[in-house]
Design an enzyme around this catalytic site. Structure first.
Site, short mmCIF file in Angstrom:
data_model
loop_
_atom_site.label_atom_id
_atom_site.label_comp_id
_atom_site.label_asym_id
_atom_site.label_seq_id
_atom_site.Cartn_x
_atom_site.Cartn_y
_atom_site.Cartn_z
N HIS A 267 0.91 -1.21 -0.12
CA HIS A 267 0.18 0.01 -0.03
C HIS A 267 0.81 1.33 -0.09
CE1 HIS A 267 -3.73 2.39 1.15
NE2 HIS A 267 -2.75 3.30 1.65
N GLU A 268 1.90 1.22 0.90
CA GLU A 268 2.67 2.49 1.07
C GLU A 268 3.72 2.68 -0.20
OE1 GLU A 268 2.01 4.93 2.88
OE2 GLU A 268 0.81 3.45 4.54
N HIS B 128 1.73 4.68 -2.76
CA HIS B 128 2.07 5.86 -2.40
C HIS B 128 3.49 6.35 -2.80
CE1 HIS B 128 -1.84 6.36 -0.81
NE2 HIS B 128 -1.71 5.68 0.21
#
Length: 699
Positions: A60-61, A64
């Site tokens: 997920h990170e 980003h």
């Protein structure tokens, strides 16, 4: 950009969250003995859980981070975890860190900090070409949504890996049908296959659970009966245990349990199957009964019901010599009895088009006589179902007492013809289960008020008297069974009035438990506080003509099917389909939480998620990948909800900016951010409370 695992609410939808157990369907599951191998296995499972959940957060990170770098944004820190930094290294302009609180992670960019929302309106930072706020709205939207997109991609990946290995799960087939529930009222039976619910195809039993729990109002259920006839019924699930249910359990197989612990008995201690000659062994497979071949549990159950009063011979395939079936003789299973006759209660439910319904019996009626024999004095309410089945094909008179509006209760004679369906096939598996009389299609309560005590019985010797009203029953288990339950040597059953949403227990449930726990001591307390508790041990009367129709104590595994892809392309398609379904299911879960069709007690917080993950990890990499696929898809949805401090909240601000051509004021953003923090904090406290005090994952 934050990802908050503490905000992740994983729906706890029955059947072990959809992951099959080794030997389900048993009231007293065994625990493996301690060993070095077990310790190593547990350590490996803990490591697998940590790596798996860490990967979900990392990807997920990473989404980003990668898009921020692509947009030439200065990423100051990439952290797995929150709070104090435990370890960090700086490479280039970015600090990579592991933080103390493992329930999430974050990417800290120049000009963007959830703990300092004023940065989003800082003109000075906006002038820095490498700050987050200096980038066009479209690029900031790409950065914000990248984590969610990555979770969807990894969800597909985890699912594809799982189905590439093959996933063992329960088929969409009916095992037990719980008396009084909608499925029972609609005449669903053991062995029925459910093909769709509310228009959604069902392949696995978890599909059934989800389709029921996540719908609203009446639902259409289609399928095929065990005899091959198709059916289509409309059911209205009831809200039980905080979620919608129709009252069916996964099916049993014909295979005897097989565990890593060789000492695990293949039959309940003290049961007829434990006394079989020759003895059953782990891994045996039942192929016939009394020379009649069987191919599924429904057929075996029917033969056992028909022959419940006599010894039977199981034909068994043994793993050591599958070419030569072994014949195992098993005596009948007589009921263990306490020597008390309880009072019959009112009819609580009826089967559609049953003899009772067709001939005018109504819910709320109380059966008081059968052919001039009084129920409660001449007929034990627990034996009434067998008494009715014994009169199959004959016209009988059932006298019911019916409450009348503004008048005394009225006795009504009902004439009907019972069918040959004995009692105790639909076992009272729940504490609040009524007694089922399938011969006429009714379910009724049994009140824990003692009408008669048999002279010389266990109850008589313990001092139980006629008219006693039982408040609680506590089953004290012998050491062998207590060990199988992880040292828990007591089962407490409370008969007091309903407490909130929890229903009081029924007497049939206690009687059923005593059949599964030989040599248990039953401690009774009474509503009369002056009475001392009574301790008694249920016994088997060798002259009794009352027999249990079940498996005679043989421990069978639940039926499973394997979902496996045919190749890489098929695995990808299956992964995409299941990711889509997981996303839809979570939106339906949230909807049902808001409209109160699903209790908040049926969701898990971070401790619950870790607990489930640990159990799943012990079942292998494939099941762990399946769990991570669900987690990834759900995290994508939850992190994109329009809550400030989550990605969805940031996206709301960006949409506002794109539409109005100006940023929200600093005051609005600060107020919204603090509101979001407060909401997430309250949510964290709530889900931790559920995990610790409701789900008891720390117990």
């Amino acid at each position: 950009m934050n990802v908050l695992l503490l905000a992740h609410l994983l729906p706890a939808l029955a059947a072990g969250h959809g992951f099959p157990a080794l030997a389900a369907g048993q009231i007293f599951p065994a625990l493996a003995a301690f060993s070095i191998e077990a310790l190593v296995s547990k350590a490996g499972s803990v490591l697998l859980v940590a790596v798996g959940i860490g990967l979900v957060i990392f990807f997920h990170e990473l989404g980003h981070f990668a898009v921020a770098k692509w947009c030439d944004v200065n990423v100051e820190r990439f952290s797995i975890g929150f709070g104090p930094i435990l370890w960090s290294r700086k490479y280039g302009e970015t600090e990579y860190a592991l933080s103390a609180i493992p329930f999430g992670g974050y990417v800290k960019m120049l000009g963007q900090d959830d703990l300092d929302p004023s940065q989003l309106t800082s003109e000075e930072l906006a002038k820095d070409p490498r700050s987050y706020m200096a980038k066009p709205v479209s690029r900031r939207m790409a950065i914000i949504s990248a984590g969610v997109v990555m979770n969807i991609i990894t969800g597909v990946m985890f699912y594809a890996i799982a189905f590439g290995h093959g996933i063992e799960t329960f088929p969409a087939q009916v095992g037990n049908v719980l008396a009084g529930f909608p499925a029972w009222q609609a005449r669903l039976q053991t062995g029925d296959k459910i093909t769709s619910i509310a228009g959604r195809p069902t392949t696995t039993f978890e599909d059934i659970n989800r389709a029921i729990a996540l719908t609203s109002g009446p639902i259409e259920v289609t399928g095929v009966h065990a005899d091959g006839k198709s059916f289509e019924v409309q059911l209205t699930p009831n809200l039980s245990d905080g979620r919608r249910m129709i009252g069916v359990t996964p099916p049993l197989s014909l295979k005897v349990i097989k565990t890593k612990e060789a000492a695990e008995p293949p039959a309940d201690p003290g049961s007829p199957a434990a006394e079989a000659s020759p003895a059953f062994q782990q891994g045996d497979r039942v192929v016939g009964l009394d020379k009649q071949s069987v191919s599924n549990f429904a057929q075996l159950q029917q033969l056992l019901v028909e022959n419940r009063a006599k010894p039977v011979v199981f034909q068994v395939d043994r793993e050591s010599d599958p070419a030569h079936p072994i014949e195992v003789t098993v005596p009948p299973q007589r009921f263990r009895q306490m020597g008390m006759t309880m009072d019959i209660g009112k009819i609580t439910a009826m089967v559609k088009d049953s003899p009772a319904e067709k001939n005018g019996i109504q819910e709320g009626d109380k059966i008081i006589r059968l052919n001039n024999r009084t129920v409660g004095k001449e007929i034990d309410p627990l034996r009434l179902p067998d008494e009715l089945a014994a009169l199959a094909g004959q016209e009988v008179t059932v006298v019911v007492q019916r409450e009348m509006e503004r008048a005394e209760p009225k006795n009504i004679d009902i004439r009907l013809v019972p069918t040959n369906k004995p009692g105790w096939v639909e076992c009272p598996l729940r504490a609040d289960s009524p007694m089922s009389a399938p011969a006429i299609g009714v379910a009724y309560s049994v009140i824990p008020t003692v009408l008669q005590v048999q002279p010389g019985s266990a109850a008589d010797k313990a001092g139980v008297k006629n008219g006693d009203r039982i408040k609680t029953a506590e089953l004290v288990l012998p050491p062998e069974l207590a060990k199988e339950r992880g040292g828990k040597d007591k089962i407490e059953i409370d008969f007091t009035a309903d407490k909130g949403s929890a229903k009081s227990a029924t007497w049939p449930y206690v009687v059923y438990l005593t059949q599964l726990a030989p040599d248990c001591t039953v401690r009774l307390t009474f509503t009369n506080k002056e009475r001392d508790p009574a301790d008694l041990i249920p016994i088997v009367d060798a002259k009794s003509d009352w027999f249990m129709p079940g498996t005679r104590g043989l421990r069978l595994l639940q039926e499973t099917i394997t979902l496996k892809s045919d190749g890489i392309a098929d695995a990808a398609v299956m992964g995409l389909t299941h990711t889509k379904n997981s996303i839809i299911d979570l939106y339906l879960t949230l909807r049902n939480l808001f409209n109160r069709n699903l209790s908040p007690e049926n969701v898990l917080g971070p401790l619950g998620i870790i607990s489930v993950a640990y159990g799943v990890a012990q079942q292998g990499v494939a099941q762990m990948c399946l769990f991570l696929g669900i987690l990834s898809a759900n995290l994508a949805v939850l992190n994109f909800l329009p809550i400030p401090v989550l990605d969805g909240g940031h996206m709301v601000f960006l949409i506002w900016e794109a539409v109005t051509r100006k940023r929200p004021s600093e005051r609005v953003q600060i107020a919204a951010t603090y509101f979001g923090m407060a909401f997430v904090l309250c949510l964290a406290i709530f889900v931790f409370y559920l995990d610790i005090f409701v789900h008891k994952v720390m117990g």
